[in-house]
Design an enzyme around this catalytic site. Structure first.
Site, PDB file in Angstrom:
ATOM      1  N   SER A 147       2.787   1.381  -7.812  1.00  0.00           N
ATOM      2  CA  SER A 147       1.941   2.467  -9.513  1.00  0.00           C
ATOM      3  C   SER A 147       3.176   3.399 -10.044  1.00  0.00           C
ATOM      4  O   SER A 147       3.268   4.542  -9.201  1.00  0.00           O
ATOM      5  CB  SER A 147       0.800   2.165  -8.841  1.00  0.00           C
ATOM      6  N   ARG A 173      -4.522  10.222  -3.710  1.00  0.00           N
ATOM      7  CA  ARG A 173      -2.877  10.351  -3.478  1.00  0.00           C
ATOM      8  C   ARG A 173      -2.240  11.157  -3.850  1.00  0.00           C
ATOM      9  O   ARG A 173      -1.608  11.726  -4.227  1.00  0.00           O
ATOM     10  CB  ARG A 173      -2.316   9.291  -5.383  1.00  0.00           C
ATOM     11  N   GLU A 193       3.424   8.960 -10.355  1.00  0.00           N
ATOM     12  CA  GLU A 193       3.089   9.116  -9.031  1.00  0.00           C
ATOM     13  C   GLU A 193       4.172   9.172  -8.091  1.00  0.00           C
ATOM     14  O   GLU A 193       3.976   9.801  -7.460  1.00  0.00           O
ATOM     15  CB  GLU A 193       2.084   8.046  -8.775  1.00  0.00           C
TER      16      GLU A 193
HETATM   17  P1  FAD Z   1       9.616   7.836   0.833  1.00  0.00           P
HETATM   18  O1  FAD Z   1       9.788   6.563  -0.775  1.00  0.00           O
HETATM   19  O2  FAD Z   1      10.810   7.387   1.616  1.00  0.00           O
HETATM   20  O3  FAD Z   1       9.264   9.145   0.913  1.00  0.00           O
HETATM   21  C1  FAD Z   1       8.245   9.908  -0.320  1.00  0.00           C
HETATM   22  C2  FAD Z   1       8.016  11.503   0.093  1.00  0.00           C
HETATM   23  O4  FAD Z   1       7.638  11.316   0.733  1.00  0.00           O
HETATM   24  C3  FAD Z   1       9.643  12.197  -0.529  1.00  0.00           C
HETATM   25  O5  FAD Z   1       8.921  13.142  -0.827  1.00  0.00           O
HETATM   26  C4  FAD Z   1       9.933  12.402   1.044  1.00  0.00           C
HETATM   27  O6  FAD Z   1      10.106  13.424   1.119  1.00  0.00           O
HETATM   28  C5  FAD Z   1       7.934  12.080   1.476  1.00  0.00           C
HETATM   29  N1  FAD Z   1       8.280  12.021   3.027  1.00  0.00           N
HETATM   30  C6  FAD Z   1       9.028  10.721   3.527  1.00  0.00           C
HETATM   31  N2  FAD Z   1       8.664  10.835   4.465  1.00  0.00           N
HETATM   32  C7  FAD Z   1       8.199  11.567   5.647  1.00  0.00           C
HETATM   33  C8  FAD Z   1       8.052  12.241   6.062  1.00  0.00           C
HETATM   34  N3  FAD Z   1       8.614  12.348   7.333  1.00  0.00           N
HETATM   35  N4  FAD Z   1       8.017  14.047   6.327  1.00  0.00           N
HETATM   36  C9  FAD Z   1       7.875  14.935   5.270  1.00  0.00           C
HETATM   37  N5  FAD Z   1       7.780  14.582   3.748  1.00  0.00           N
HETATM   38  C10 FAD Z   1       8.344  12.911   4.159  1.00  0.00           C
HETATM   39  N6  FAD Z   1       1.436   3.685  -2.207  1.00  0.00           N
HETATM   40  C11 FAD Z   1      -0.190   3.267  -1.560  1.00  0.00           C
HETATM   41  O7  FAD Z   1      -0.731   4.552  -2.308  1.00  0.00           O
HETATM   42  N7  FAD Z   1      -0.564   2.682  -2.060  1.00  0.00           N
HETATM   43  C12 FAD Z   1       0.070   1.345  -2.359  1.00  0.00           C
HETATM   44  O8  FAD Z   1      -1.054  -0.021  -2.991  1.00  0.00           O
HETATM   45  C13 FAD Z   1       1.471   1.069  -2.423  1.00  0.00           C
HETATM   46  N8  FAD Z   1       1.916  -0.135  -3.450  1.00  0.00           N
HETATM   47  C14 FAD Z   1       3.035   0.258  -3.529  1.00  0.00           C
HETATM   48  C15 FAD Z   1       3.967  -1.003  -3.536  1.00  0.00           C
HETATM   49  C16 FAD Z   1       5.259  -1.491  -3.738  1.00  0.00           C
HETATM   50  C17 FAD Z   1       5.866  -2.864  -4.396  1.00  0.00           C
HETATM   51  C18 FAD Z   1       6.132   0.109  -3.712  1.00  0.00           C
HETATM   52  C19 FAD Z   1       7.326  -0.437  -3.683  1.00  0.00           C
HETATM   53  C20 FAD Z   1       5.854   0.955  -3.262  1.00  0.00           C
HETATM   54  C21 FAD Z   1       4.145   1.122  -2.937  1.00  0.00           C
HETATM   55  N9  FAD Z   1       3.505   2.444  -3.024  1.00  0.00           N
HETATM   56  C22 FAD Z   1       1.918   2.416  -2.796  1.00  0.00           C
HETATM   57  C23 FAD Z   1       4.122   3.744  -2.711  1.00  0.00           C
HETATM   58  C24 FAD Z   1       4.632   3.579  -1.560  1.00  0.00           C
HETATM   59  O9  FAD Z   1       5.164   2.611  -0.547  1.00  0.00           O
HETATM   60  C25 FAD Z   1       3.855   4.772  -0.033  1.00  0.00           C
HETATM   61  O10 FAD Z   1       3.574   6.106  -0.728  1.00  0.00           O
HETATM   62  C26 FAD Z   1       4.853   4.976   0.984  1.00  0.00           C
HETATM   63  O11 FAD Z   1       3.886   5.745   1.970  1.00  0.00           O
HETATM   64  C27 FAD Z   1       6.348   6.099   0.913  1.00  0.00           C
HETATM   65  O12 FAD Z   1       6.804   5.630   1.817  1.00  0.00           O
HETATM   66  P2  FAD Z   1       8.609   6.170   2.252  1.00  0.00           P
HETATM   67  O13 FAD Z   1       8.870   5.404   3.533  1.00  0.00           O
HETATM   68  O14 FAD Z   1       8.922   4.259   1.019  1.00  0.00           O
HETATM   69  O15 FAD Z   1       9.147   6.831   1.112  1.00  0.00           O
HETATM   70  N1  EPU Z   2      -4.521  -4.643 -15.168  1.00  0.00           N
HETATM   71  C1  EPU Z   2      -4.868  -4.820 -16.398  1.00  0.00           C
HETATM   72  N2  EPU Z   2      -3.619  -5.130 -16.576  1.00  0.00           N
HETATM   73  C2  EPU Z   2      -2.010  -5.243 -15.697  1.00  0.00           C
HETATM   74  C3  EPU Z   2      -2.565  -3.806 -14.689  1.00  0.00           C
HETATM   75  C4  EPU Z   2      -3.735  -3.409 -13.970  1.00  0.00           C
HETATM   76  O1  EPU Z   2      -5.882  -5.397 -17.210  1.00  0.00           O
HETATM   77  O2  EPU Z   2      -0.968  -4.509 -16.445  1.00  0.00           O
HETATM   78  C5  EPU Z   2      -6.538  -3.776 -14.740  1.00  0.00           C
HETATM   79  C6  EPU Z   2      -7.040  -4.973 -13.696  1.00  0.00           C
HETATM   80  O3  EPU Z   2      -7.667  -6.059 -14.013  1.00  0.00           O
HETATM   81  C7  EPU Z   2      -7.489  -4.631 -13.532  1.00  0.00           C
HETATM   82  C8  EPU Z   2      -7.549  -3.360 -13.324  1.00  0.00           C
HETATM   83  O4  EPU Z   2      -6.715  -2.291 -14.310  1.00  0.00           O
HETATM   84  O5  EPU Z   2      -8.982  -4.621 -13.530  1.00  0.00           O
HETATM   85  C9  EPU Z   2      -7.182  -2.019 -12.074  1.00  0.00           C
HETATM   86  O6  EPU Z   2      -5.298  -2.810 -12.320  1.00  0.00           O
HETATM   87  P1  EPU Z   2      -5.795  -2.996  -9.877  1.00  0.00           P
HETATM   88  O7  EPU Z   2      -6.417  -3.766  -9.045  1.00  0.00           O
HETATM   89  O8  EPU Z   2      -4.271  -4.005  -9.545  1.00  0.00           O
HETATM   90  O9  EPU Z   2      -4.999  -1.689  -9.367  1.00  0.00           O
HETATM   91  P2  EPU Z   2      -4.726  -0.630  -9.836  1.00  0.00           P
HETATM   92  O10 EPU Z   2      -5.401   0.309 -10.089  1.00  0.00           O
HETATM   93  O11 EPU Z   2      -3.366  -1.315 -10.755  1.00  0.00           O
HETATM   94  C10 EPU Z   2      -4.381   0.354  -7.520  1.00  0.00           C
HETATM   95  C11 EPU Z   2      -3.452   1.239  -7.117  1.00  0.00           C
HETATM   96  C12 EPU Z   2      -2.495   0.851  -5.963  1.00  0.00           C
HETATM   97  C13 EPU Z   2      -3.018  -0.619  -4.726  1.00  0.00           C
HETATM   98  C14 EPU Z   2      -4.017  -1.025  -6.081  1.00  0.00           C
HETATM   99  C15 EPU Z   2      -5.029  -1.642  -4.729  1.00  0.00           C
HETATM  100  C16 EPU Z   2      -2.843   3.570  -8.011  1.00  0.00           C
HETATM  101  C17 EPU Z   2      -2.169   4.264  -9.198  1.00  0.00           C
HETATM  102  N3  EPU Z   2      -2.633   2.377  -7.496  1.00  0.00           N
HETATM  103  O12 EPU Z   2      -3.482   0.190  -9.033  1.00  0.00           O
HETATM  104  O13 EPU Z   2      -1.761   1.290  -5.428  1.00  0.00           O
HETATM  105  O14 EPU Z   2      -2.046  -1.304  -4.586  1.00  0.00           O
HETATM  106  O15 EPU Z   2      -5.168  -0.245  -6.829  1.00  0.00           O
HETATM  107  O16 EPU Z   2      -6.544  -0.880  -4.999  1.00  0.00           O
HETATM  108  O17 EPU Z   2      -4.183   3.836  -7.652  1.00  0.00           O
HETATM  109  C18 EPU Z   2       0.550   2.552  -6.039  1.00  0.00           C
HETATM  110  O18 EPU Z   2       0.012   3.333  -5.580  1.00  0.00           O
HETATM  111  O19 EPU Z   2       2.168   2.475  -5.383  1.00  0.00           O
HETATM  112  C19 EPU Z   2      -0.099   0.895  -5.870  1.00  0.00           C
HETATM  113  C20 EPU Z   2       0.310   0.545  -6.084  1.00  0.00           C
END
Ligand code: FAD
Ligand code: EPU
Length: 337
Positions: free
Chosen positions: A238, A164, A333
């Site tokens: 997250s 991240r 994050e």
């Molecule tokens: P924004 O929120 O618009 O911007 C985020 C940051 O990037 C800001 O600082 C912005 O200034 C900068 N930025 C945006 N565009 C540019 C650009 N073109 N040039 C320079 N800087 C820029 N993230 C994960 O890694 N893994 C996940 O599994 C994951 N799951 C998610 C699930 C949900 C339901 C949600 C809501 C979010 C999740 N995220 C996850 C976080 C998010 O989706 C990612 O970080 C995504 O890349 C953000 O994209 P965005 O376009 O919405 O960025």
């Molecule tokens: N867990 C619990 N209780 C909860 C949530 C999680 O016990 O309420 C336990 C789960 O059972 C599991 C462990 O925690 O054993 C990890 O949970 P999960 O697999 O859901 O993944 P996470 O670590 O919570 C990370 C990323 C996610 C990504 C998933 C899948 C980070 C901060 N988050 O979540 O990314 O989608 O793994 O790879 O690394 C994001 O960055 O926004 C994001 C959603």
């Protein structure tokens, strides 16, 4: 290109906070970006690039020019027996881009299906899920230097990707607007199913012979089960990073909580922040209009009408409770503005 004044960002941040940007503009080319930078410089205001607003917390009205980066276009640039080169504009929607790569027989990003947001933000925190991060397939990106207004190329080694993390969250923070990103994807598919839940889901859906589309659908299915749709419940995924701790702290936590979820990570241990918050009794908790999601404690949600301070208050409360109970620090994050 029209620069708007006091523009609402409510639909452009997935927490749905009702905040305004002093100035806002849609930029669909590098020339638009240069014009926007010139305007902000003249007004002596910072420039904030924006994609889908799914990884930020806007804490109040913003004295800045918010630039919605809308640069579109995607194409295959090369293909051989091992590798397919693809490049796309920063404004492309991430999930649609992933699905497009699969249609082009270019594999590797399927585990990252359904991550919200746009392509330009993906390198900022090196997005990752289900055992894959973009750094695994990243080739290079182009970005506009806000200071010099020159385009610069960043190769993989320039980006300093980590968990991240990237140079764009560290020494190059606020300096560049990413305009396009290129990937070197696989021509031949090999599944990456190290994440147990994904393996099970794929098995259920494929009778033993999975393909990349099945994996993509399986990832979407798991995500829909666990993560709230921001259109229904404001959130940014997250809210905290999974904390990385040394052996000594892990042992201490394990002595009191033998079932703590921990994975080896670069010579240290990554703890599951969701587990820590859950175990601290805060899963599904509600503090006024904000809370943690009842299916995933690591996701903070706006139940509707909350103020950013409500959310930040809850985040601090969670950090304090987790620290008092486990001795572990949780780092936020999303980017807080
Ligand atoms: P924004 O929120 O618009 O911007 C985020 C940051 O990037 C800001 O600082 C912005 O200034 C900068 N930025 C945006 N565009 C540019 C650009 N073109 N040039 C320079 N800087 C820029 N993230 C994960 O890694 N893994 C996940 O599994 C994951 N799951 C998610 C699930 C949900 C339901 C949600 C809501 C979010 C999740 N995220 C996850 C976080 C998010 O989706 C990612 O970080 C995504 O890349 C953000 O994209 P965005 O376009 O919405 O960025
Ligand atoms: N867990 C619990 N209780 C909860 C949530 C999680 O016990 O309420 C336990 C789960 O059972 C599991 C462990 O925690 O054993 C990890 O949970 P999960 O697999 O859901 O993944 P996470 O670590 O919570 C990370 C990323 C996610 C990504 C998933 C899948 C980070 C901060 N988050 O979540 O990314 O989608 O793994 O790879 O690394 C994001 O960055 O926004 C994001 C959603």
């Amino acid at each position: 290109m029209r620069i708007l004044e006091n523009h609402s960002l409510e639909a452009l941040n997935t927490f749905g906070f009702r905040v305004n940007a002093r100035y806002f503009v849609e930029a669909s080319s590098v020339d638009d970006l240069r014009e926007a930078i010139a305007f902000a410089t003249q007004k002596n205001l910072p420039v904030v690039p924006l994609g889908g607003g799914s990884n930020l917390v806007l804490t109040g009205d913003q004295e800045a020019l918010f630039v919605h980066v809308n640069i579109s276009g995607k194409r295959v640039t090369s293909r051989n027996d091992e590798c397919v080169g693809v490049t796309a504009g920063a404004g492309e929607n991430w999930h649609e881009f992933v699905r497009w790569t699969l249609g082009e027989r270019a594999y590797g990003l399927e585990n990252l299906s359904l991550i919200p947001g746009n392509l330009g933000a993906a390198p900022i925190q090196n997005i990752g899920a289900y055992g894959v991060e973009i750094k695994d397939y990243f080739q290079s990106l182009q970005a506009l230097d806000i200071h010099s207004k020159e385009l610069k190329n960043f190769a993989l080694e320039d980006c300093q990707f980590g968990y991240r993390d990237s140079i764009f969250k560290q020494s190059a923070r606020d300096r560049f607007i990413i305009t396009s990103v290129s990937f070197a994807l696989d021509s031949k598919w090999s599944p990456r199913l190290s994440y147990d839940r994904l393996q099970q889901e794929v098995e259920q859906r494929s009778d033993g012979s999975p393909d990349p589309f099945v994996v993509s659908e399986a990832v979407c299915g798991i995500r829909r089960e666990k993560l709230p749709d921001p259109l229904q419940l404001g959130n940014a995924g997250s809210f905290f990073k999974n904390p990385v701790v040394g052996e000594a702290l892990l042992k201490k936590v394990q002595a009191a909580y033998p079932d703590v979820v921990a994975y080896p990570f670069e010579g240290r241990w990554k703890l599951a922040a969701g587990w820590l918050i859950d175990r601290a009794g805060l899963k599904g908790c509600r503090h006024g209009l904000v809370g943690t999601y009842n299916k995933q404690a690591l996701v903070l949600v706006n139940h509707g009408g909350a103020e950013p301070d409500d959310l930040l208050g809850l985040a601090r409360h969670i950090q304090t409770v987790v620290h008092d109970r486990f001795g572990v620090e949780l780092e936020v994050e999303p980017r807080v503005y």
